[in-house]
Design an enzyme around this catalytic site. Structure first.
Site, PDB file in Angstrom:
ATOM      1  N   HIS A 146       8.892 -83.725  46.075  1.00 41.11           N
ATOM      2  CA  HIS A 146       8.071 -84.004  47.397  1.00 41.11           C
ATOM      3  C   HIS A 146       8.687 -85.422  47.847  1.00 41.11           C
ATOM      4  O   HIS A 146       8.835 -86.279  47.018  1.00 41.11           O
ATOM      5  CB  HIS A 146       6.568 -84.253  47.425  1.00 41.11           C
ATOM      6  CG  HIS A 146       6.000 -83.127  46.617  1.00 41.11           C
ATOM      7  ND1 HIS A 146       5.939 -82.754  45.405  1.00 41.11           N
ATOM      8  CD2 HIS A 146       5.380 -82.045  47.483  1.00 41.11           C
ATOM      9  CE1 HIS A 146       5.187 -81.476  45.246  1.00 41.11           C
ATOM     10  NE2 HIS A 146       4.715 -81.219  46.476  1.00 41.11           N
ATOM     11  N   GLU A 276       5.512 -70.885  49.711  1.00 40.71           N
ATOM     12  CA  GLU A 276       5.130 -70.848  48.349  1.00 40.71           C
ATOM     13  C   GLU A 276       3.620 -70.179  48.453  1.00 40.71           C
ATOM     14  O   GLU A 276       2.653 -71.129  48.775  1.00 40.71           O
ATOM     15  CB  GLU A 276       5.017 -72.151  47.525  1.00 40.71           C
ATOM     16  CG  GLU A 276       4.298 -72.124  46.031  1.00 40.71           C
ATOM     17  CD  GLU A 276       4.810 -73.339  45.470  1.00 40.71           C
ATOM     18  OE1 GLU A 276       5.605 -73.966  45.699  1.00 40.71           O
ATOM     19  OE2 GLU A 276       3.963 -73.613  44.562  1.00 40.71           O
ATOM     20  N   GLU A 312       4.779 -68.735  42.285  1.00 38.84           N
ATOM     21  CA  GLU A 312       4.254 -69.476  41.310  1.00 38.84           C
ATOM     22  C   GLU A 312       3.454 -68.735  40.439  1.00 38.84           C
ATOM     23  O   GLU A 312       2.418 -68.013  41.034  1.00 38.84           O
ATOM     24  CB  GLU A 312       3.637 -70.617  41.766  1.00 38.84           C
ATOM     25  CG  GLU A 312       3.263 -71.761  40.465  1.00 38.84           C
ATOM     26  CD  GLU A 312       2.690 -73.048  40.829  1.00 38.84           C
ATOM     27  OE1 GLU A 312       3.522 -73.559  41.907  1.00 38.84           O
ATOM     28  OE2 GLU A 312       1.983 -73.509  40.481  1.00 38.84           O
ATOM     29  N   HIS A 315      -0.212 -69.483  40.492  1.00 43.09           N
ATOM     30  CA  HIS A 315      -0.796 -69.092  41.837  1.00 43.09           C
ATOM     31  C   HIS A 315      -1.204 -67.479  41.962  1.00 43.09           C
ATOM     32  O   HIS A 315      -2.103 -67.048  42.404  1.00 43.09           O
ATOM     33  CB  HIS A 315       0.181 -69.487  42.925  1.00 43.09           C
ATOM     34  CG  HIS A 315       0.067 -70.832  43.098  1.00 43.09           C
ATOM     35  ND1 HIS A 315       1.094 -71.633  44.143  1.00 43.09           N
ATOM     36  CD2 HIS A 315      -0.326 -71.970  42.564  1.00 43.09           C
ATOM     37  CE1 HIS A 315       0.831 -72.986  43.970  1.00 43.09           C
ATOM     38  NE2 HIS A 315       0.163 -73.120  43.039  1.00 43.09           N
ATOM     39  N   ASP A 340       8.408 -70.621  40.547  1.00 41.37           N
ATOM     40  CA  ASP A 340       7.628 -71.891  39.946  1.00 41.37           C
ATOM     41  C   ASP A 340       7.180 -71.564  38.617  1.00 41.37           C
ATOM     42  O   ASP A 340       6.145 -70.774  38.528  1.00 41.37           O
ATOM     43  CB  ASP A 340       6.637 -72.680  41.159  1.00 41.37           C
ATOM     44  CG  ASP A 340       7.133 -73.550  42.071  1.00 41.37           C
ATOM     45  OD1 ASP A 340       8.235 -73.641  41.950  1.00 41.37           O
ATOM     46  OD2 ASP A 340       6.500 -74.295  42.481  1.00 41.37           O
ATOM     47  N   ASP A 351      -5.926 -74.067  38.677  1.00 42.92           N
ATOM     48  CA  ASP A 351      -4.450 -74.237  38.750  1.00 42.92           C
ATOM     49  C   ASP A 351      -3.760 -75.197  37.595  1.00 42.92           C
ATOM     50  O   ASP A 351      -3.723 -76.157  37.678  1.00 42.92           O
ATOM     51  CB  ASP A 351      -3.650 -74.724  39.936  1.00 42.92           C
ATOM     52  CG  ASP A 351      -2.319 -74.562  40.188  1.00 42.92           C
ATOM     53  OD1 ASP A 351      -1.855 -73.665  39.278  1.00 42.92           O
ATOM     54  OD2 ASP A 351      -1.811 -75.060  41.054  1.00 42.92           O
ATOM     55  N   ASP A 353      -1.273 -75.274  35.693  1.00 50.02           N
ATOM     56  CA  ASP A 353       0.083 -75.824  35.526  1.00 50.02           C
ATOM     57  C   ASP A 353       0.557 -75.798  34.331  1.00 50.02           C
ATOM     58  O   ASP A 353       1.230 -77.191  34.043  1.00 50.02           O
ATOM     59  CB  ASP A 353       0.363 -76.957  36.642  1.00 50.02           C
ATOM     60  CG  ASP A 353       0.219 -76.530  37.924  1.00 50.02           C
ATOM     61  OD1 ASP A 353       0.590 -75.571  38.382  1.00 50.02           O
ATOM     62  OD2 ASP A 353       0.123 -77.485  38.796  1.00 50.02           O
ATOM     63  N   ASP A 383       7.135 -76.191  37.484  1.00 50.83           N
ATOM     64  CA  ASP A 383       6.034 -76.841  38.137  1.00 50.83           C
ATOM     65  C   ASP A 383       4.726 -76.907  37.217  1.00 50.83           C
ATOM     66  O   ASP A 383       3.857 -76.245  37.523  1.00 50.83           O
ATOM     67  CB  ASP A 383       5.759 -76.119  39.548  1.00 50.83           C
ATOM     68  CG  ASP A 383       4.732 -76.668  40.479  1.00 50.83           C
ATOM     69  OD1 ASP A 383       4.054 -77.762  39.948  1.00 50.83           O
ATOM     70  OD2 ASP A 383       4.511 -76.345  41.483  1.00 50.83           O
TER      71      ASP A 383
HETATM   72  C1  XUL Z   1       0.617 -76.765  44.110  1.00 52.15           C
HETATM   73  C2  XUL Z   1       2.121 -76.708  44.092  1.00 52.15           C
HETATM   74  C3  XUL Z   1       2.861 -77.614  44.683  1.00 52.15           C
HETATM   75  C4  XUL Z   1       4.186 -77.013  45.257  1.00 52.15           C
HETATM   76  C5  XUL Z   1       5.021 -77.987  46.091  1.00 52.15           C
HETATM   77  O1  XUL Z   1      -0.289 -75.887  43.290  1.00 52.15           O
HETATM   78  O2  XUL Z   1       2.299 -75.606  43.417  1.00 52.15           O
HETATM   79  O3  XUL Z   1       3.293 -78.708  43.632  1.00 52.15           O
HETATM   80  O4  XUL Z   1       4.894 -76.317  44.338  1.00 52.15           O
HETATM   81  O5  XUL Z   1       4.338 -78.674  47.272  1.00 52.15           O
HETATM   82 CO    CO Z   2       4.392 -74.898  43.147  1.00 54.14          CO
END
Ligand code: XUL
Ligand code: CO
Length: 480
Positions: A146, A276, A312, A315, A340, A351, A353, A383
């Site tokens: 980002h 996304e 993702e 998600h 992702d 989330d 991750d 991610d």
């Molecule tokens: C948030 C997410 C972000 C996006 C990029 O849940 O996945 O990191 O991948 O903004």
């Molecule tokens: Co993401």
């Protein structure tokens, strides 16, 4: 006990737990004032960032070395392509280099040796050097970022842009000829100006600010040779429909994306634009809920063909689907652009991750990727972050190696399933009644209800065969 006293005790308990939460965590290992030490206010750094870590190599499944690949062998050919070309791995700058281990109940737990506890430009540049050493040692030649992860916000947009330019110039130099961004994106969710959304904020000045930020982020992604650009609408949604004009907000989002498409073409950026999806978090309801919702949005606003989807996995599960479902939905719409790569926790509702470690899940993910013919120019962006409790520098390597090996193993399993052929045969057999002349006519859209009624009467009660689910599961398991 009197109500007053109970209230006092509760108040004291809350205060003391807040104090504890605030006090947890060691000071940064490299304080900003340590000008004479290894980390002064310049961006240079003596020696290596990861001195004890070798270049990570493939050692094969019998290796017990945590700092080696057991399944990912970049140059090995599987199903007609090198593993590195099927997998196209990428490191996410925000997790690996900006993740602190903090959560809503406690502050940072990770204090990497090169960090000085500031968000200065010098620190941003030093961090960028660490990023490239990390990528090279891991043998990964893609990264994702980002705008605000890599360079600090300035007091004005001009100052933020200048900060970004300075860090991007260094990144360009460090990338060399091999490394490129898999994708870049704009962070449109941390700053308080975006509290009501960015493209869907009811404030026109916020909409304009967000557009300016995306314009700049697209420019730098293009400059760095990025292959894709991502839109994740973390705050593009609502908390309550009572104060929200959803129709107007969706129209604004579409206008914003149209303008991004126009600008991409204007600057000659040939990368893929990716949306996304995520159902919620931080908003109660995010507009790009899942793949099907996003596909419908693109269709409605005439944006189909201009965007693909970045699925993702965590998600996907938050929206009540499996990752495999989301990948197949994207693939069937011709929208599968990037993954992702992460996973959630079945016991935690947010989330998390996490790095993917489930071989069965990875195999299902790779089934979609192989059916899609790969992801290029997309890839697999990790991610994913270390757990709060994992605090060694080497854990950053171990986590990525584990994630890469899991997906590599998934790919190898898909090759086994294809070679064996019995799962494919099982699916084919289930539909064989449509492989008849009459079935083919139906599939070609040539049979009306009257003809179907005639057939139904002639055939009588259909004999319905077993779905063979357990057999399908047994075949799948045997490939893992
Ligand atoms: C948030 C997410 C972000 C996006 C990029 O849940 O996945 O990191 O991948 O903004
Ligand atoms: Co993401």
């Amino acid at each position: 006990m009197k109500r007053m006293e109970l209230g006092k005790i509760l108040f004291l308990l809350i205060c003391s737990s807040l104090t504890i939460a605030g006090a947890v965590g060691a000071p940064p290992t490299c304080p900003a004032t340590d000008v004479g030490g290894e980390c002064g206010d310049a961006d240079d750094w003596k020696g290596e960032f990861f001195p004890g870590i070798p270049n990570i190599k493939y050692e094969g499944p019998s290796s017990k070395n945590p700092l080696a690949y057991k399944w990912y062998n970049a140059q090995e050919e599987i199903l007609g392509k090198k593993m590195k070309d099927w997998l196209r791995f990428s490191v996410a700058f925000w997790h690996t280099f900006r993740g602190t281990g903090g959560d809503p109940f406690g502050g940072a737990t990770k204090f990497w040796p090169w960090e000085d506890g500031t968000n200065s430009l010098a620190m941003a540049k030093r961090r960028m050097r660490a990023n490239f050493e990390f990528l090279k040692k891991l043998g990964v030649d893609r990264w994702c970022f980002h705008d605000r992860d890599i360079a600090p916000d300035g007091k004005t947009l001009e100052e933020s842009n200048a900060n970004l330019d300075e860090v991007v110039a260094l990144a360009k130099e460090l990338q060399g000829t091999e490394i490129r961004p898999l994708w870049g994106t704009a962070q449109l969710f941390v700053h308080p100006r975006y509290m009501h959304g960015a493209a869907t904020s009811p404030e026109v000045a916020v909409y304009a600010y967000a557009a300016a930020q995306v314009k700049k982020a697209m420019e730098v992604t293009h400059y760095l040779g990025g292959e894709n650009y991502v839109f994740w609408g973390g705050r593009e949604g609502y908390q309550t429909l009572l104060n929200t004009d959803m129709g107007r907000e969706l129209d604004h989002l579409a206008r914003f994306l149209e303008a991004a498409v126009a600008y991409k073409k204007k600057i000659g950026f040939n990368g893929t634009l990716l949306i996304e999806p995520k159902p919620q978090e931080p908003t109660k309801h995010q507009y790009d809920w899942d793949v099907a919702t996003t596909a419908n949005f693109l269709q409605k606003y005439g944006l189909f063909g201009e965007f693909k989807i970045n699925v993702e996995c965590n998600h996907a599960t938050l929206s009540g689907h499996s990752c495999h479902h989301e990948l197949e939905t994207a693939r069937l719409h011709g929208l599968l652009g990037n993954i992702d790569a992460n996973t959630g926790d079945p016991q935690i509702g947010w989330d998390t991750d996490q790095f993917l470690t489930d071989i069965g899940e990875a195999t299902m993910v790779m089934i979609s990727v192989v059916r899609n013919g790969g992801l290029a120019p997309g890839g697999f962006n990790f991610d994913a972050k270390l757990r709060r409790e994992s605090t060694d520098v080497e854990d950053l390597f171990i986590a990525h190696i584990g994630g890469m090996d899991t997906l590599a193993r998934g790919l190898r399993n898909v090759a086994k399933l294809i070679e064996d052929g019995s799962l494919n045969d099982l699916v084919k057999k289930r539909y064989e009644s449509f492989d008849t002349e009459f079935g083919a006519q139906i599939e070609a859209g040539k049979v009306d209800f009257e003809s179907l009624e005639k057939k139904a009467m002639a055939w009588g009660e259909p004999k319905v065969p077993s779905a063979k689910q357990e057999l399908a599961e047994m075949i799948f398991q045997s490939a893992l």
